[in-house]
Structure formats: C-alpha cells, structure tokens
Design a protein around this motif. Structure first.
Motif, PDB file in Angstrom:
ATOM      1  N   UNK A  70       0.827  -1.203   0.000  1.00  0.00           N
ATOM      2  CA  UNK A  70       0.000   0.000   0.000  1.00  0.00           C
ATOM      3  C   UNK A  70       0.859   1.251   0.000  1.00  0.00           C
ATOM      4  N   UNK A  71       0.357   2.284  -0.661  1.00  0.00           N
ATOM      5  CA  UNK A  71       0.950   3.590  -0.498  1.00  0.00           C
ATOM      6  C   UNK A  71       0.643   4.145   0.875  1.00  0.00           C
ATOM      7  N   UNK A  72       1.415   5.145   1.281  1.00  0.00           N
ATOM      8  CA  UNK A  72       1.182   5.710   2.607  1.00  0.00           C
ATOM      9  C   UNK A  72      -0.192   6.358   2.705  1.00  0.00           C
ATOM     10  N   UNK A  73      -0.667   6.970   1.625  1.00  0.00           N
ATOM     11  CA  UNK A  73      -2.013   7.530   1.641  1.00  0.00           C
ATOM     12  C   UNK A  73      -3.067   6.452   1.783  1.00  0.00           C
ATOM     13  N   UNK A  74      -2.930   5.366   1.032  1.00  0.00           N
ATOM     14  CA  UNK A  74      -3.888   4.261   1.118  1.00  0.00           C
ATOM     15  C   UNK A  74      -3.920   3.663   2.513  1.00  0.00           C
ATOM     16  N   UNK A  75      -2.759   3.584   3.134  1.00  0.00           N
ATOM     17  CA  UNK A  75      -2.681   3.037   4.489  1.00  0.00           C
ATOM     18  C   UNK A  75      -3.472   3.897   5.469  1.00  0.00           C
ATOM     19  N   UNK A  76      -3.278   5.203   5.415  1.00  0.00           N
ATOM     20  CA  UNK A  76      -3.966   6.093   6.341  1.00  0.00           C
ATOM     21  C   UNK A  76      -5.467   6.100   6.070  1.00  0.00           C
ATOM     22  N   UNK A  77      -5.865   6.128   4.798  1.00  0.00           N
ATOM     23  CA  UNK A  77      -7.284   6.137   4.456  1.00  0.00           C
ATOM     24  C   UNK A  77      -7.984   4.851   4.899  1.00  0.00           C
ATOM     25  N   UNK A  78      -7.237   3.783   5.093  1.00  0.00           N
ATOM     26  CA  UNK A  78      -7.822   2.510   5.489  1.00  0.00           C
ATOM     27  C   UNK A  78      -8.207   2.416   6.952  1.00  0.00           C
ATOM     28  N   UNK A  79      -7.992   3.472   7.728  1.00  0.00           N
ATOM     29  CA  UNK A  79      -8.295   3.498   9.162  1.00  0.00           C
ATOM     30  C   UNK A  79      -7.559   2.347   9.861  1.00  0.00           C
ATOM     31  N   UNK A  80      -6.234   2.397   9.862  1.00  0.00           N
ATOM     32  CA  UNK A  80      -5.482   1.268  10.430  1.00  0.00           C
ATOM     33  C   UNK A  80      -5.777   1.002  11.898  1.00  0.00           C
ATOM     34  N   UNK A  81      -6.276   1.997  12.618  1.00  0.00           N
ATOM     35  CA  UNK A  81      -6.641   1.747  14.016  1.00  0.00           C
ATOM     36  C   UNK A  81      -7.774   0.744  14.130  1.00  0.00           C
ATOM     37  N   UNK A  82      -8.591   0.631  13.084  1.00  0.00           N
ATOM     38  CA  UNK A  82      -9.631  -0.399  13.023  1.00  0.00           C
ATOM     39  C   UNK A  82      -9.074  -1.697  12.451  1.00  0.00           C
ATOM     40  N   UNK A  83      -8.344  -1.590  11.360  1.00  0.00           N
ATOM     41  CA  UNK A  83      -7.881  -2.764  10.611  1.00  0.00           C
ATOM     42  C   UNK A  83      -7.127  -3.756  11.479  1.00  0.00           C
ATOM     43  N   UNK A  84      -6.117  -3.284  12.166  1.00  0.00           N
ATOM     44  CA  UNK A  84      -5.208  -4.215  12.834  1.00  0.00           C
ATOM     45  C   UNK A  84      -5.795  -4.738  14.144  1.00  0.00           C
ATOM     46  N   UNK A  85      -6.759  -4.015  14.729  1.00  0.00           N
ATOM     47  CA  UNK A  85      -7.504  -4.589  15.845  1.00  0.00           C
ATOM     48  C   UNK A  85      -8.320  -5.785  15.363  1.00  0.00           C
ATOM     49  N   UNK A  86      -9.004  -5.639  14.231  1.00  0.00           N
ATOM     50  CA  UNK A  86      -9.810  -6.738  13.694  1.00  0.00           C
ATOM     51  C   UNK A  86      -8.915  -7.927  13.330  1.00  0.00           C
ATOM     52  N   UNK A  87      -7.793  -7.639  12.658  1.00  0.00           N
ATOM     53  CA  UNK A  87      -6.892  -8.727  12.271  1.00  0.00           C
ATOM     54  C   UNK A  87      -6.371  -9.500  13.459  1.00  0.00           C
ATOM     55  N   UNK A  88      -6.033  -8.796  14.536  1.00  0.00           N
ATOM     56  CA  UNK A  88      -5.523  -9.458  15.734  1.00  0.00           C
ATOM     57  C   UNK A  88      -6.623 -10.211  16.459  1.00  0.00           C
ATOM     58  N   UNK A  89      -7.807  -9.627  16.528  1.00  0.00           N
ATOM     59  CA  UNK A  89      -8.913 -10.225  17.283  1.00  0.00           C
ATOM     60  C   UNK A  89      -9.411 -11.516  16.644  1.00  0.00           C
ATOM     61  N   UNK A  90      -9.423 -11.551  15.308  1.00  0.00           N
ATOM     62  CA  UNK A  90     -10.028 -12.690  14.609  1.00  0.00           C
ATOM     63  C   UNK A  90      -9.004 -13.569  13.884  1.00  0.00           C
ATOM     64  N   UNK A  91      -7.748 -13.414  14.227  1.00  0.00           N
ATOM     65  CA  UNK A  91      -6.730 -14.323  13.698  1.00  0.00           C
ATOM     66  C   UNK A  91      -6.525 -14.210  12.205  1.00  0.00           C
ATOM     67  N   UNK A  92      -6.390 -12.970  11.719  1.00  0.00           N
ATOM     68  CA  UNK A  92      -6.194 -12.737  10.282  1.00  0.00           C
ATOM     69  C   UNK A  92      -4.953 -11.867  10.070  1.00  0.00           C
ATOM     70  N   UNK A  93      -3.761 -12.434  10.330  1.00  0.00           N
ATOM     71  CA  UNK A  93      -2.552 -11.625  10.204  1.00  0.00           C
ATOM     72  C   UNK A  93      -2.180 -11.379   8.746  1.00  0.00           C
ATOM     73  N   UNK A  94      -1.545 -10.247   8.513  1.00  0.00           N
ATOM     74  CA  UNK A  94      -1.052  -9.897   7.189  1.00  0.00           C
ATOM     75  C   UNK A  94       0.299  -9.216   7.332  1.00  0.00           C
ATOM     76  N   UNK A  95       1.095  -9.308   6.278  1.00  0.00           N
ATOM     77  CA  UNK A  95       2.302  -8.494   6.159  1.00  0.00           C
ATOM     78  C   UNK A  95       1.946  -7.278   5.321  1.00  0.00           C
ATOM     79  N   UNK A  96       2.015  -6.103   5.909  1.00  0.00           N
ATOM     80  CA  UNK A  96       1.745  -4.863   5.192  1.00  0.00           C
ATOM     81  C   UNK A  96       3.061  -4.166   4.904  1.00  0.00           C
ATOM     82  N   UNK A  97       3.276  -3.834   3.642  1.00  0.00           N
ATOM     83  CA  UNK A  97       4.458  -3.077   3.241  1.00  0.00           C
ATOM     84  C   UNK A  97       3.964  -1.707   2.777  1.00  0.00           C
TER      85      UNK A  97
END
Length: 554
Positions: A433-460
C-alpha cells in the motif's frame, strides 16, 4: 447461502440482531461468524476481499444513516469492482407509544430518522429495499443475494425499522435452488466463428483485460488461447491475475501500449482500455468488446468504439474459441509471436536511478517483495502511482494470487486483506500500500480486527512522504506550472508520521521502519516470519520523498 461472516458495526437499530446472536450462541446453533469492525471501511472492504477470494457474497451490518455514511468509498469500490455484498442497515423506529417492541427509546431515534436513507448509497447499489414485514425477511434476503451475485455483480442495500426486526414471525420455507443467480452465456455460434476468424486473420492481435480473472479458470484459458493463436495480452489496472504474468505473450501492464501497432484489439472484461486523450487504435484496426458489463450503465459518460460488442460470460466465450478448429492461412503464429517478443523488449522498464545516501527506490522495493512471493502468497496491491513498476516486477502468475481494488476509494487494501485471510486461512497475505492508502484505510480499526479474529497480514507501506496521486495529476495538466517550479503540492501528509506504530498500538502488530537498501531484505524476511507466527507486521519503507514542502505553521 454461503455467508461465512457478518462484518458488523452495531448500533441502536440492532437489538434484535444482538439478541438473536446471543440466543444462537447459547444454543450452540450454526451461524455465520460475527466479525466486529470498529469502522465501516473495514467491514465492507473485508467483505469485498472475502468475496474476491471465496467467490461468495458476505454480509455487512451498519448503523442507520451514520453507519451507512461511514461506508464511504468502500461502497464505491464494491460497485466499481463488481463484487457482491449484502449491506443491511437499520432505520430509526417510527412508533413512539412504547407498546411495541423496538419503539423509540432514545433521543437519537429522532435525529437519525432520515427520510431517504437509501439515497446515500443509491448510485452504487444494484438494488435497495426496505423490509416492511418480518415474515418476508427470508425472501427479501434471498432476492438481494440473487441480484448481488448475478453478473455484473455488485452490492445491494437492505433496510428495516427496529420494530420490523423485532417482529416474531415464521418465514415461509424457501427452496434455495429457486433463488440461484442468473447465469451468463457465451456468444451465438456464428459470432464465435466470426471472432475466431478475425483473430486468426490478424497480423498483430492484442487482448486488453482488467477483471477477467475473477473467474480463475478464465485466466488459464486466456493463456491457452494466447499460446494457440499468438495473441498479445495486456493487463491494465488488473484487479486479478487475468493471464499469468510470466506467459511469453504477456506484454505487460502499461495502458495505451501497442495500440498504434495492433490491427485487432479484443477488449475482454475491461472498463478503460486506453486513455483517448493519450492514445488511439490504428484507424484500420478491428475492435471487439466482450464483457459482463459492456455498456457500463453505472458510470456517467463512457464510450470506447467497437464494431461488435457482446454482453457475455468471458469464460464461456474462451471455451467456445478453444473448441473451434485451428484455422490456416494468413499470417502465421510465428510471425505474431515475433512481434510480441520484440514488443516485450521495447516495453521493458528502464532501471531507476539509485536513491541518495544508500536509500531505497521503488525498483529495489519491488524486487525485494518479489523475493518473498511463494506458493501460498496472495498479494493485495493499492499504491496507484507505483502500479506499473510493481506489477512489471512481480509478474504474478498463479490465478487467485493477486487482487487489487476495482474502484478508486483508497483504504481498501489493508482491510480487504482481512477478508482474504478469513476466506483462505492458509494464504500468506502480503498487502502493498501507499502511505495515503494506508492512512485512508483506518489502520486503528484494521489491525484490531486482524488481531482479534486471527487474520494476520504483512503490510508493506510505500512511504514517499505524502499522497503522490494529486501531484501526478497536477503535472499531467500543468507540466511546467508554478506548482512544479516551486515544489508546492500540499500533499506531504505523512512526512513525519510513524505509520507502523499505529498498527502496533491498535492491534499489537510488529512495527518496522527501514530506510536503507542494505537492510531491506532482512527486515522484510523478519516481518514475514512474524506473520507466519500468527501476528501482523507492518513495514514502513521510506522512499525518496515526493516533495520537499513542509506543512505547518510558517
């Protein structure tokens, strides 16, 4: 119906849902997995990613008008990407006497009573409908799923007031096969023979595609047809692997390429095959268009010429063409493939200049990511101005190993990755992702969901210190303007941000930051091992900045 997940952001319109979830859970009854999403951008984008990977529409629950508004660009993305989803929103209750379950009990039931709530998403949904009787819920839902999954697929929007959700009602039994989506078909046999004859007779035939690969088998068949006939294949802003990137007849990902050379252009599931202000087919070129959505009624003005245009299932058409006999005469396949080989050489990207002070350029980053790709890798890509370099480097070959946003609402990628991982737990998900795309994705929501429901990803994160797209757009219109001369674009929005730390704070992701080329490979490998251990990792890769402009007080 194939709904594995309910991606939810619940509100005051959802007591009936919450009570039903609790009752089903207490009984140990079968039910979809409830995925709680702190932001609606995560909810619908994750459902989008799940549907791309699984081929099955998922459901999203949002809160009245305000939750619907928070869907934002994610509803645009699902519509433009032709991805099915069922979005359900409540309506404010209308009764005030208190004698009916679900009647108004809070002040917000007045302020959220919006007369035309469905119009918020009207331009982007295939169908919207208000449920008015509890006994109809099954039939309305089944019709919504049928419409969402019929090509061209897309989201539908269902609403109901709180009193309706609370109604005790027995729904009439439904035979699920009776609600199957309508299926596409191929071409009339005469049309298929005419098209095959035109392809065999062309000296320099070119296929342009973007979303053929939503049916993975179609990507393999296009490769087979290309080999048989000697067809050049170009993928423009691909949303899927539409033809293996390592195929010898694949000419790359550059829009407008070879248009002035091809004497036949077959547009195959594509929205924007070229930019008319920048390129045009040869005047004598034969133009054909086959698409699940050949006239794009969901768009405003749209037109690309074609002598024949068919609304058809491209997979069925490819099967038809491969079933027809090989024709002889005219230009031989060897001559067409010689043109393709020469074109591939001419379209190769030159090396980028080295970044100063041992830094990292886009080419080095793309090559480092390519070294991570394995048999289980699924790449999600959302860095618009890096598209050509990254795709030419990765050359993703396995159908189903690559996904991109069909729309232009940035913030899709990191959230769609959650859906892909939930749909395919064995996938090793790498999100670029570009830095703009990352911020627009609301990462404060994204990575909580990924951690809570066992859906890890490598984000570059491709961090060039700001949002490059507006700068690129400005230079296309004003190539020698004042903005360029003075280096003033007002887009350096991430120049001082510690982007990976957001994911660490929100969801316990491992945060990395790398700015030197000599440390890039080791950092990415360490991050990937973290993901393999079940924890998300975000690598903030510092690239040469797009501008030296410093925002803030004078």
């Amino acid at each position: 119906m194939g709904v594995d997940c309910l991606f939810t952001n619940l509100g005051s319109d959802h007591p009936a849902f919450i009570e039903a979830f609790a009752a089903l859970d207490a009984e140990g009854a079968a039910m979809p997995r409830v995925i709680v999403c702190p932001h609606e951008m995560t909810a619908l984008s994750a459902a989008h990613g799940h549907a791309m990977r699984s081929g099955r529409a998922q459901m999203v629950l949002v809160h009245v008008d305000v939750g619907t508004q928070n869907l934002g660009s994610s509803i645009h993305n699902a519509a433009r990407g032709r991805v099915p989803a069922i979005v359900v929103a409540g309506l404010s209750p209308v009764t005030v006497g208190g004698g009916r379950a679900g009647a108004r009990t809070e002040f917000i039931h007045y302020t959220q009573d919006t007369p035309r709530q469905h119009e918020i998403v009207g331009p982007y949904v295939k169908w919207s409908y208000e449920l008015r009787a509890g006994e109809m819920v099954d039939q309305v839902l089944l019709r919504g799923m049928q419409l969402a999954c019929t090509e061209p697929a897309g989201p539908v929007y269902l609403t109901g007031a709180r009193e309706v959700w609370e109604e005790p009602a027995a729904a009439p039994a439904q035979a699920l096969p009776d609600w199957a989506p309508a299926r596409g078909a191929g071409l009339p046999q005469e049309a298929a023979r005419d098209l095959a004859q035109a392809l065999w007779g062309a000296r320099r035939p070119l296929v342009i595609t973007s979303y053929l690969g939503r049916q993975p088998e179609a990507a393999a068949l296009l490769a087979e047809l290309s080999s048989r006939m000697g067809l050049a294949v170009s993928e423009v802003n691909p949303q899927y692997v539409n033809c293996p990137g390592d195929h010898p007849n694949h000419v790359g990902y550059r829009r407008n390429a070879l248009l002035d050379e091809a004497d036949l252009v077959l547009m195959l599931d594509v929205d924007v095959p070229w930019i008319p202000g920048q390129a045009a087919p040869r005047p004598d070129a034969r133009l054909f268009h086959i698409d699940c959505d050949p006239l794009k009624p969901g768009l405003g003005f749209w037109h690309f010429p074609a002598e024949r245009r068919w609304q058809a299932d491209s997979l069925a058409v490819l099967r038809q063409l491969l079933d027809l006999p090989v024709l002889t005469g005219g230009v031989g396949r060897a001559q067409r493939e010689a043109w393709i080989a020469d074109a591939r050489g001419r379209l190769a990207l030159p090396d980028l200049p080295a970044a100063p002070d041992g830094g990292i350029n886009l080419q080095q980053l793309s090559e480092a990511v390519a070294r991570l790709v394995g048999e289980r890798t699924v790449v999600l890509f959302e860095s618009p101005t890096a598209t050509e370099r990254v795709l030419h480097t990765l050359r993703m070959a396995r159908p189903g190993s690559y996904y991109a946003n069909g729309g232009s609402g940035l913030g899709w990628g990191i959230n769609a990755a959650i859906g892909v991982k939930l749909a395919d737990p064995q996938a090793e998900v790498i999100t670029l992702v570009g830095d703009g795309s990352y911020v627009f994705g609301v990462p404060s929501s994204t990575y909580w969901v990924g951690e809570t429901y066992g859906a890890p990803q490598l984000t570059v994160v491709f961090n060039n210190g700001g949002w490059n797209a507006p700068k690129a757009s400005t230079l296309l219109v004003h190539p020698q303007g004042t903005a360029r001369q003075r280096d003033r674009y007002w887009t350096t929005t991430t120049a001082r941000a510690r982007l990976a730390d957001i994911a660490a704070a929100a969801g316990g992701a491992a945060a990395f930051r790398v700015s030197r080329a000599s440390e890039l490979d080791a950092t990415l490998r360490q991050a990937l091992e973290t993901v393999r251990g079940g924890r998300s990792a975000v690598v903030d890769v510092v690239l040469p900045p797009i501008s030296g402009q410093v925002l803030g007080p004078p």
